[in-house]
Design an enzyme around this catalytic site. Structure first.
Site, PDB file in Angstrom:
ATOM      1  N   ASP A  53       0.822  -1.225   0.000  1.00 15.26           N
ATOM      2  CA  ASP A  53       0.000   0.000   0.000  1.00 15.26           C
ATOM      3  C   ASP A  53       0.854   1.271   0.000  1.00 15.26           C
ATOM      4  O   ASP A  53       0.414   2.308   0.477  1.00 15.26           O
ATOM      5  CB  ASP A  53      -0.957   0.021   1.209  1.00 15.26           C
ATOM      6  CG  ASP A  53      -1.783  -1.236   1.325  1.00 15.26           C
ATOM      7  OD1 ASP A  53      -2.398  -1.622   0.325  1.00 15.26           O
ATOM      8  OD2 ASP A  53      -1.815  -1.842   2.413  1.00 15.26           O
ATOM      9  N   ASN A  78      -4.995 -10.418  -4.502  1.00 14.93           N
ATOM     10  CA  ASN A  78      -4.824  -9.939  -3.125  1.00 14.93           C
ATOM     11  C   ASN A  78      -4.102  -8.600  -3.110  1.00 14.93           C
ATOM     12  O   ASN A  78      -4.047  -7.928  -2.086  1.00 14.93           O
ATOM     13  CB  ASN A  78      -4.040 -10.961  -2.294  1.00 14.93           C
ATOM     14  CG  ASN A  78      -2.667 -11.274  -2.873  1.00 14.93           C
ATOM     15  OD1 ASN A  78      -2.438 -11.146  -4.072  1.00 14.93           O
ATOM     16  ND2 ASN A  78      -1.747 -11.706  -2.031  1.00 14.93           N
ATOM     17  N   HIS A  81      -3.869  -1.802  -6.306  1.00 16.46           N
ATOM     18  CA  HIS A  81      -3.205  -0.565  -6.699  1.00 16.46           C
ATOM     19  C   HIS A  81      -4.244   0.426  -7.218  1.00 16.46           C
ATOM     20  O   HIS A  81      -5.081   0.064  -8.043  1.00 16.46           O
ATOM     21  CB  HIS A  81      -2.165  -0.826  -7.795  1.00 16.46           C
ATOM     22  CG  HIS A  81      -1.025  -1.679  -7.343  1.00 16.46           C
ATOM     23  ND1 HIS A  81      -0.155  -2.298  -8.216  1.00 16.46           N
ATOM     24  CD2 HIS A  81      -0.617  -2.036  -6.098  1.00 16.46           C
ATOM     25  CE1 HIS A  81       0.743  -2.981  -7.523  1.00 16.46           C
ATOM     26  NE2 HIS A  81       0.475  -2.844  -6.240  1.00 16.46           N
ATOM     27  N   LYS A 184       0.153 -25.260  -6.220  1.00 18.21           N
ATOM     28  CA  LYS A 184       1.294 -25.167  -7.142  1.00 18.21           C
ATOM     29  C   LYS A 184       2.504 -25.901  -6.573  1.00 18.21           C
ATOM     30  O   LYS A 184       3.157 -26.687  -7.280  1.00 18.21           O
ATOM     31  CB  LYS A 184       1.625 -23.687  -7.377  1.00 18.21           C
ATOM     32  CG  LYS A 184       2.823 -23.431  -8.286  1.00 18.21           C
ATOM     33  CD  LYS A 184       3.032 -21.927  -8.486  1.00 18.21           C
ATOM     34  CE  LYS A 184       4.218 -21.645  -9.399  1.00 18.21           C
ATOM     35  NZ  LYS A 184       4.369 -20.187  -9.656  1.00 18.21           N
ATOM     36  N   THR A 272       2.594 -12.786   2.671  1.00 22.66           N
ATOM     37  CA  THR A 272       1.858 -13.329   1.546  1.00 22.66           C
ATOM     38  C   THR A 272       2.514 -14.646   1.115  1.00 22.66           C
ATOM     39  O   THR A 272       3.429 -15.124   1.785  1.00 22.66           O
ATOM     40  CB  THR A 272       1.789 -12.310   0.389  1.00 22.66           C
ATOM     41  OG1 THR A 272       0.849 -12.765  -0.578  1.00 22.66           O
ATOM     42  CG2 THR A 272       3.149 -12.084  -0.257  1.00 22.66           C
ATOM     43  N   LYS A 356       3.204  10.228  -0.214  1.00 18.66           N
ATOM     44  CA  LYS A 356       2.277  10.730   0.812  1.00 18.66           C
ATOM     45  C   LYS A 356       2.943  11.625   1.864  1.00 18.66           C
ATOM     46  O   LYS A 356       2.573  11.616   3.030  1.00 18.66           O
ATOM     47  CB  LYS A 356       1.519   9.567   1.463  1.00 18.66           C
ATOM     48  CG  LYS A 356       0.774   8.706   0.442  1.00 18.66           C
ATOM     49  CD  LYS A 356      -0.193   7.736   1.059  1.00 18.66           C
ATOM     50  CE  LYS A 356      -1.531   8.372   1.347  1.00 18.66           C
ATOM     51  NZ  LYS A 356      -2.603   7.386   1.582  1.00 18.66           N
ATOM     52  N   VAL A 439       3.105  14.061  -3.177  1.00 19.28           N
ATOM     53  CA  VAL A 439       2.358  14.984  -2.299  1.00 19.28           C
ATOM     54  C   VAL A 439       0.861  14.980  -2.632  1.00 19.28           C
ATOM     55  O   VAL A 439       0.148  15.929  -2.318  1.00 19.28           O
ATOM     56  CB  VAL A 439       2.927  16.429  -2.398  1.00 19.28           C
ATOM     57  CG1 VAL A 439       4.316  16.513  -1.787  1.00 19.28           C
ATOM     58  CG2 VAL A 439       2.942  16.913  -3.845  1.00 19.28           C
TER      59      VAL A 439
END
Length: 450
Positions: A53, A78, A81, A184, A272, A356, A439
């Protein structure tokens, strides 16, 4: 020569032409020396440096504007974006973010596990927002494994069992990713090439796969997707080889999840099911390490994750920190440079995108975690054991806040001096240059430093 060897030779002669041999750069029969300068094009890789994230989609979108090929190499739906273009917000889970660029090809590699209903639902949903012609720009590797609905059921059951037996769960997205990778690894999984082959054979393999989980699940319904999928499917290894060794091309690899969620290097077991570090780009697409170029790490100006820890309410609210895939609130805290440096040890970042920054604009002071202490002594590594990790004490550096709105900044000199100092400290501490500072949500809000 045995019958098997004769048959193999016959198949090769039928399927391979002189042109194919030339394309594979075979030396001439005269003993001509192979050129040492035939490494081919380089792939740029974008990876998360924290727990996911971080805004990788935004960085990929920025780089994809002039990319020829944009690839996903691991994970499944899962991942989540979000990309904002011309005021429209697109959410991607399986599709590479670069699918927005109408001039590039998007490739879902063999390392990805694909839930076919989810793939087409995602494409159709984004098409209604303005994503046109995506099916014609998408290539799916024939070696990619398929996520079935029963994998998702099993994922949920396993989480419930963990909660009942241990009083805690891992916090998976319940998208069936872990069980699909388990299939798998146990060599009972089904791949895209199986679906497009003989369907009776596929059905039999499917029943054997379901039997492995010893449960009853709904009837098989994936055949309805086979014909829609068929035009997109290619041999992913050969496609990537041609892309790397053909005419000059810009190739971009979009990592899903992040370093601290990697199955080997993450905060196990809260991880994950795939390698979301740089090695996953090689194994998930069939790219030799020699063809890996720049590796860009993406980190927020603070830390978030869905999982353990208290929620920093101000950062959570200002940053709209809700998972794209699950809708769960992300836990927020100060930037932890120990984990970013650890991610750099594994991935060898050539530059960092810091996103951010604007979320910190209102704070009086800002802390940065710079070291871990165990029993009062600094430790130089990131602990593998979760019990040990819970015991570490974080050492912080404190910086004065800039108390200025940075959302309109478009170049370095537009940022307040205190924000510049914060950025330079991060850069110097991890030993990697910061190439972009984010930003805001859109691609225009990414300040490019060099």
């Amino acid at each position: 020569m045995s019958d098997g060897q004769t048959k193999a030779t016959t198949i090769m002669s039928l399927n391979w032409s002189a042109k194919d041999h030339k394309n594979m750069n075979q030396p001439a029969a005269t003993g001509q020396k192979r050129s040492r300068n035939d490494a081919g094009n380089k792939a740029t890789v974008v990876l998360g440096a924290q727990w996911g994230d971080e805004g990788k989609g935004k960085v990929v979108d920025l780089l994809a504007t002039d990319a020829d090929v944009v690839c996903r190499c691991q994970g499944g739906n899962n991942a989540g974006h979000t990309v904002v273009v011309d005021g429209k917000e697109y959410d991607f889970h399986l599709l590479p973010s670069g699918i927005i660029n109408s001039k590039s090809i998007s490739l879902i590699g063999n390392g990805v596990v694909i839930h076919l209903p989810g793939l087409f639902e995602e494409g159709d949903k984004n098409e209604k927002k303005g994503l046109k012609g995506w099916e014609k720009r998408l290539i799916v590797s024939d070696r990619a494994h398929i996520v079935f609905d029963f994998h998702q059921v099993v994922d949920g059951l396993q989480e419930t069992e963990r909660q009942a037996q241990e009083g805690k769960n891992i916090g998976t997205t319940k998208k069936g990713i872990g069980p699909a990778y388990s299939s798998k690894a146990s060599r009972t999984g089904l791949r895209v090439c199986d679906l497009l082959g003989d369907f009776k054979d596929f059905s039999m393999k499917f029943k054997n796969l379901v039997h492995q989980f010893q449960s009853m699940y709904p009837a098989l319904t994936v055949d309805e997707y086979a014909e829609r999928l068929r035009p997109m499917v290619r041999d992913g290894v050969y496609y990537m080889y041609e892309a790397l060794h053909g005419s000059p091309k810009k190739i971009l690899v979009e990592g899903a999840n992040a370093a601290l969620l990697d199955i080997d290097f993450g905060t196990y077991p809260f991880v994950t099911s795939s390698n979301c570090t740089v090695g996953g780009a090689c194994t998930g697409l069939g790219i030799p390490p020699l063809n890996i170029g720049d590796v860009f790490g993406v980190s927020k100006a603070y830390t978030t994750r869905v999982g353990i820890g208290a929620v920093g309410e101000l950062l959570q609210t200002r940053g709209h920190e809700v998972g794209v895939t699950t809708g769960r609130k992300r836990r927020c805290g100060w930037l932890d440079l120990v984990i970013v440096r650890y991610a750099h040890m594994i991935n060898g970042f050539t530059a960092i995108a810091l996103t951010k920054l604007d979320i910190l604009d209102v704070l009086d002071e800002i802390k940065v975690g710079v070291a871990y202490k165990l029993n009062g002594k600094r430790i130089p590594h990131f602990p593998a054991n979760m019990d040990v990790l819970h015991k570490v004490e974080v050492e912080y550096e404190t910086f004065p806040g800039w108390k200025t709105d940075t959302s309109a900044a478009r170049k370095w000199n537009d940022l307040p001096a205190k924000a510049q100092n914060y950025i330079r400290f991060i850069e110097n501490h991890i030993g990697v240059p910061i190439k972009w500072v984010g930003v805001g949500k859109s691609r225009e809000c990414m300040i490019q430093m060099f």
